[in-house]
Write an enzyme that holds these catalytic residues in place. Structure first.
Site, mmCIF file in Angstrom:
data_model
loop_
_atom_site.group_PDB
_atom_site.id
_atom_site.type_symbol
_atom_site.label_atom_id
_atom_site.label_comp_id
_atom_site.label_asym_id
_atom_site.label_seq_id
_atom_site.Cartn_x
_atom_site.Cartn_y
_atom_site.Cartn_z
ATOM 1 N N CYS A 60 -4.633 0.399 -6.705
ATOM 2 C CA CYS A 60 -5.878 -0.719 -6.416
ATOM 3 C C CYS A 60 -6.888 -0.744 -6.978
ATOM 4 C CB CYS A 60 -5.872 -0.651 -4.777
ATOM 5 S SG CYS A 60 -4.175 -0.447 -3.614
ATOM 6 N N SER A 61 -7.635 0.655 -7.629
ATOM 7 C CA SER A 61 -8.767 0.385 -7.535
ATOM 8 C C SER A 61 -8.292 -0.328 -9.707
ATOM 9 C CB SER A 61 -10.035 1.208 -7.944
ATOM 10 O OG SER A 61 -10.805 1.313 -8.259
#
Length: 166
Positions: A60-61
């Site tokens: 996600c990052s």
């Protein structure tokens, strides 16, 4: 019907699948200052909506950072990230990671985005990884519901869709 897994476990998605050619569903989310934001706040703009389960995790990052980097090259395209993270956590993560080109919104309060875009995973109450490209008339021009939640989306296909309409 879209089928996704998270760590290889099948998930039940709540809401209807958004398809290419659909009028984009409206939504209400919170910005990092707890102010309500909706799709109409970006009327007349080409938009990429990058959806992640939690900005504070590995893939996600990376996804959020990648779209932040790409946003600079895209010119007048609005890039939004939506997750179920609390606005405070999003703001902290955004500042710690030098994210300046995109906006990150929280769907934690009502899961309005998740339900309207068919990405709310019932079992986890997180949003399924996905990408939506929306033209300046709020018509969906590209969708990707990533089949396995721990995989990356197809960045190049999403960016290609944006370039065709911007």
């Amino acid at each position: 019907m879209v089928q996704v897994t998270f760590k290889e476990t099948p998930m039940t998605l709540i809401g209807d699948e958004v398809k290419i050619g659909d009028k984009t569903p409206d939504f209400k989310v919170l910005d990092n200052n707890l102010q309500e934001v909706s799709l109409s706040d970006f009327k007349g703009q080409v938009k990429i909506i990058s959806v992640v389960p939690s900005v504070d995790t590995g893939v996600c990052s990376e996804q959020t950072k990648r779209f932040n980097d790409e946003a600079e090259k895209l010119g007048n395209v609005k890039v939004l990230t939506v997750s179920m993270d609390l606005p405070f956590a999003q703001k902290r993560w955004k500042n710690e990671n030098g994210i300046k080109q995109i906006e990150i919104f929280s769907d934690h309060r009502e899961a309005d985005f998740g339900i309207n875009y068919g990405v709310l995973m019932k079992e986890l109450r997180l949003l399924a990884r996905s990408v939506f490209v929306i033209d300046n008339d709020d018509i969906v021009r590209y969708t990707e519901y990533v089949s396995e939640g721990t995989n990356h989306p197809n960045y190049e296909k999403a960016l290609e869709a944006v370039r065709k309409i911007s």
